[in-house]
Motif scaffolding. Structure first.
Motif, short mmCIF file in Angstrom:
data_model
loop_
_atom_site.label_atom_id
_atom_site.label_comp_id
_atom_site.label_asym_id
_atom_site.label_seq_id
_atom_site.Cartn_x
_atom_site.Cartn_y
_atom_site.Cartn_z
N UNK A 155 1.28 -10.25 1.99
CA UNK A 155 1.63 -11.15 0.88
C UNK A 155 3.04 -10.87 0.39
N UNK A 156 3.37 -9.60 0.19
CA UNK A 156 4.71 -9.25 -0.28
C UNK A 156 5.77 -9.70 0.72
N UNK A 157 5.52 -9.45 2.00
CA UNK A 157 6.47 -9.86 3.04
C UNK A 157 6.67 -11.37 3.03
N UNK A 158 5.59 -12.12 2.92
CA UNK A 158 5.69 -13.58 2.89
C UNK A 158 6.46 -14.04 1.65
N UNK A 159 6.22 -13.42 0.51
CA UNK A 159 6.91 -13.80 -0.72
C UNK A 159 8.41 -13.53 -0.67
N UNK A 160 8.82 -12.51 0.05
CA UNK A 160 10.23 -12.13 0.10
C UNK A 160 10.95 -12.59 1.36
N UNK A 161 10.27 -13.20 2.30
CA UNK A 161 10.86 -13.51 3.60
C UNK A 161 12.07 -14.44 3.52
N UNK A 162 12.09 -15.37 2.58
CA UNK A 162 13.26 -16.25 2.45
C UNK A 162 14.50 -15.49 2.01
N UNK A 163 14.33 -14.43 1.26
CA UNK A 163 15.46 -13.63 0.78
C UNK A 163 16.04 -12.72 1.87
N UNK A 164 15.27 -12.46 2.92
CA UNK A 164 15.71 -11.57 4.00
C UNK A 164 15.49 -12.22 5.36
N UNK A 165 16.25 -13.27 5.68
CA UNK A 165 16.02 -14.00 6.94
C UNK A 165 16.24 -13.15 8.19
N UNK A 166 17.08 -12.10 8.12
CA UNK A 166 17.31 -11.25 9.29
C UNK A 166 16.06 -10.50 9.72
N UNK A 167 15.10 -10.37 8.81
CA UNK A 167 13.87 -9.64 9.15
C UNK A 167 12.86 -10.54 9.85
N UNK A 168 13.20 -11.82 10.00
CA UNK A 168 12.38 -12.82 10.72
C UNK A 168 11.07 -13.10 9.99
N UNK A 185 0.86 -1.17 0.00
CA UNK A 185 0.00 0.00 0.00
C UNK A 185 0.90 1.22 0.00
N UNK A 186 0.58 2.14 -0.89
CA UNK A 186 1.37 3.37 -0.92
C UNK A 186 0.61 4.47 -1.63
N UNK A 187 1.07 5.69 -1.38
CA UNK A 187 0.52 6.87 -2.07
C UNK A 187 1.62 7.91 -2.14
N UNK A 188 1.59 8.67 -3.22
CA UNK A 188 2.50 9.80 -3.40
C UNK A 188 1.66 10.99 -3.83
N UNK A 189 1.85 12.12 -3.16
CA UNK A 189 1.11 13.34 -3.47
C UNK A 189 2.04 14.54 -3.31
N UNK A 190 1.71 15.61 -4.00
CA UNK A 190 2.39 16.89 -3.81
C UNK A 190 1.52 17.71 -2.87
N UNK A 191 2.10 18.08 -1.73
CA UNK A 191 1.35 18.81 -0.71
C UNK A 191 2.19 19.99 -0.21
N UNK A 192 1.54 20.84 0.56
CA UNK A 192 2.24 21.99 1.15
C UNK A 192 2.89 21.57 2.47
N UNK A 204 20.33 1.49 8.95
CA UNK A 204 19.04 1.46 8.28
C UNK A 204 18.05 0.70 9.14
N UNK A 205 16.83 1.23 9.25
CA UNK A 205 15.77 0.57 10.01
C UNK A 205 15.15 -0.52 9.14
N UNK A 206 14.99 -1.71 9.71
CA UNK A 206 14.45 -2.85 8.97
C UNK A 206 13.28 -3.46 9.73
N UNK A 207 12.27 -3.90 9.00
CA UNK A 207 11.11 -4.59 9.57
C UNK A 207 10.02 -4.68 8.53
N UNK A 208 9.40 -5.84 8.40
CA UNK A 208 8.39 -6.05 7.36
C UNK A 208 7.23 -5.07 7.44
N UNK A 209 6.79 -4.73 8.62
CA UNK A 209 5.61 -3.89 8.78
C UNK A 209 5.90 -2.43 9.07
#
Length: 172
Positions: free
Chosen positions: A122-135, A1-8, A93-98
């Motif tokens: 879903x994304x975290x589960x799909x990539x979790x094997x590639x980043x074992x330090x993130x548990x 989930x993400x959003x990008x906007x131009x704001x003041x 760098x701060x790391x954590x799936x959520x």
């Protein structure tokens, strides 16, 4: 989930209020300055002050963690090549799936490009094997992550829509 906007800058202050208005939260630099640990921001005043700091203009990147979401969060040390980084040896760098990420980039005419993003379960589960330090991503309460991030994303989209509806003033 993400959003990008131009704001003041004034609208960005509303995002900052919303971050701290959702219960206990830990906000840190997502990537620290060279040779320093990541700085933490204890409340709206501290984060707004950093956003207004002219000593490092341009780009700001923060990690937002709501402890009620559980999960594993840690600070990873990144080794640098001093010859390529003006003698600097490391950063963190701060790391954590959520973790929720807030990126702010200054733009012309006082606008800020603001992005809020978070991994999905879903994304975290799909990539979790590639980043074992993130548990295991299952340690996270994804309903809490989605709720907190969703509130911030909806606010950002609303503020961006308000910005785009403002009349444009011609420059002379």
């Amino acid at each position: 989930m993400q959003a990008t906007q131009h704001i003041s800058r004034e609208q960005l202050a509303k995002i900052v209020e919303a971050i701290f208005g959702q219960g206990e939260v830990i906000v840190k630099e997502a990537s620290s300055r060279y040779d320093s640990p990541a700085r933490a921001f204890s409340g709206t005043e501290a984060l707004n002050h950093d956003l207004d700091d002219d000593a490092t203009p341009g780009f700001r990147f923060y990690s937002i963690y709501y402890p009620e979401a559980g999960g594993h969060v840690y600070e990873r040390r990144i080794e640098l090549i001093p010859e390529k980084c003006d003698g600097h040896t490391h950063r963190f760098k701060q790391e954590g799936w959520g973790l929720i990420r807030l990126q702010c980039r200054s733009r012309a005419q006082g606008t800020i490009e603001c992005n809020i993003a978070v991994n999905s379960e879903v994304r975290a589960a799909n990539w979790s094997d590639a980043y074992p330090d993130m548990k295991d991503p299952a340690e996270w309460d994804w309903n809490v992550v989605k709720s907190k991030a969703g509130r911030l994303v909806r606010l950002l989209r609303k503020l961006g829509q308000q910005s785009s509806n403002k009349p444009q003033h011609p420059t002379a």
